[in-house]
Write an enzyme that holds these catalytic residues in place. Structure first.
Site, PDB file in Angstrom:
ATOM      1  N   CYS A 118       0.834  -1.197   0.000  1.00  0.00           N
ATOM      2  CA  CYS A 118       0.000   0.000   0.000  1.00  0.00           C
ATOM      3  C   CYS A 118       0.874   1.254   0.000  1.00  0.00           C
ATOM      4  CB  CYS A 118      -0.929  -0.007   1.201  1.00  0.00           C
ATOM      5  SG  CYS A 118      -2.056   1.395   1.265  1.00  0.00           S
ATOM      6  N   CYS A 215      -6.269  -2.856   7.235  1.00  0.00           N
ATOM      7  CA  CYS A 215      -7.530  -2.122   7.133  1.00  0.00           C
ATOM      8  C   CYS A 215      -8.662  -2.903   6.463  1.00  0.00           C
ATOM      9  CB  CYS A 215      -7.309  -0.784   6.424  1.00  0.00           C
ATOM     10  SG  CYS A 215      -6.765  -0.883   4.716  1.00  0.00           S
TER      11      CYS A 215
END
Length: 379
Positions: A118, A215
């Site tokens: 990410c 997440c």
């Protein structure tokens, strides 16, 4: 740009009021403090939060970054400190660049680290490009890592607080990105200092708990996410020992990781067994004694090198390495095989080295991060 101005706190020869900074805001206390700190110093702050996955799923989940509540919290901080805030829809980018590879890696028996991907493929690539499009002079984040100027340009260093250091997750930061990035929290001695600053600025997130999960993985249940992304992935199979003898059955290779001891469902043995290998093609989980986990040679690819001399300019480098984020650096010899491939020889063997994890390089002395690479099974 005037050259007689002193450098500001971000290392740029401009007045803070003339320096635009894009702050990557997750909605947590760390990035919120960065934004508030820079706003108070008079910088032209622009807050940006990424929507990385479906809001409906996000709102039902607590304790993860980039969820609906977190976007709301980031917006409240921006309003309180008086700077603009934007939410960018990166859901498709995030799925293509991070989630799909995460699922494929797990199905292949690896143990991926999606937070690194990410940072590498979304935050420090697409978001950084967006910051440039907004005419920002730099981009700041709430990561606990330090950027220091060296004789050859900016260097990456571990955070001052070892307990908060995030260098393992930022090893793939390139020199070009490092020139543009800033990490205002890296020098703090503890997270308590960050929370004290949040209280000083009166931020609504001052007491917000830290995120614990990836997440998009609710409650750390990786297998449930993989089954949703890849229906039929949790096919049952055999648990076998190193000689191939069947010891039991399992409900899917995706439920296991290298080094796992608990939850094997095998009892009555003289010594505990650990997962030493995953074979997705045969749907087998291979178990063995603890010593079978020991590894000294670690093959790497996609190496990102942050040293001063070219990576392949020497036959080997004496370094310290981390093979998991939670382990301390250990002595090793790093041998380049090409500009992007290498072999690491650990001076003392490590247990549970797994394909899909990162191996991060550190200078033998001091705090400098020299890059890293992705562990794979080799040819």
């Amino acid at each position: 740009m005037p050259r007689d101005l002193p450098l500001n706190s971000l290392g740029l020869p401009k007045h803070p009021r003339d320096t635009r900074v894009v702050v990557a805001m997750s909605g947590g206390v760390d990035s919120s403090v960065v934004a508030a700190m820079l706003a108070e110093e008079g910088y032209d702050v622009v807050g940006v939060t990424l929507q990385l996955y479906d809001h409906g799923a996000a709102l039902a989940k607590k304790g993860a970054c980039c969820a609906g509540r977190d976007i709301h919290d980031a917006r409240r901080v921006a309003e309180a400190m008086g700077f603009p805030h934007y939410v960018l829809d990166y859901e498709n980018t995030f799925r293509d660049a991070v989630i799909e590879e995460f699922a494929d890696a797990y199905l292949a028996g690896a143990t991926p680290v999606p937070c690194i991907r990410c940072n590498e493929r979304v935050k420090f690539k697409d978001l950084l490009n967006t910051a440039r499009e907004l005419d920002a002079d730099c981009m700041a984040t709430g990561h606990y890592i330090q950027r220091k100027m060296g004789s050859h340009g900016p260097e990456l260093h571990m955070a001052a607080d070892p307990a908060r250091d995030q260098s393992y997750f930022l090893f793939s930061t390139t020199p070009e990105q490092l020139a543009y990035l800033r990490f205002p929290l890296g020098h703090l001695a503890s997270k308590a200092e960050t929370r004290a600053l949040a209280a000083k600025y009166g931020l609504p997130v001052a007491d917000k708990p830290d995120s614990q999960d990836i997440c998009f993985v609710p409650n750390g249940n990786y297998a449930a996410v993989i089954e949703k992304l890849r229906p039929g992935a949790a096919e049952p199979g055999e648990i076998v020992d190193l000689d191939g003898r069947v010891l039991g059955r399992h409900g899917g290779v995706i439920h296991y990781t290298i080094g796992q001891r608990k939850g094997l469902g095998i009892g009555g043995l003289a010594e505990p067994l650990y997962v030493v290998r995953l074979d997705p093609e045969s749907r087998r989980v291979v178990v063995g004694p603890k010593q079978a986990l020991s590894t000294r040679i670690v093959p790497l690819r996609e190496v990102n090198w942050l040293g001063d001399a070219p990576f392949d300019s020497r036959a080997d480098w004496q370094v310290m390495v981390k093979v998991r984020s939670t382990r301390p650096p250990r002595e090793a010899i790093l041998r380049p095989l090409s500009a992007t491939e290498a072999e690491v020889e650990l001076i003392a063997p490590e247990d549970g080295v797994s394909a899909g994890q990162a191996c991060v390089f550190y200078a033998p002395e001091g705090s400098r991060v020299l890059g890293g690479g992705w562990i794979w099974r080799g040819r």
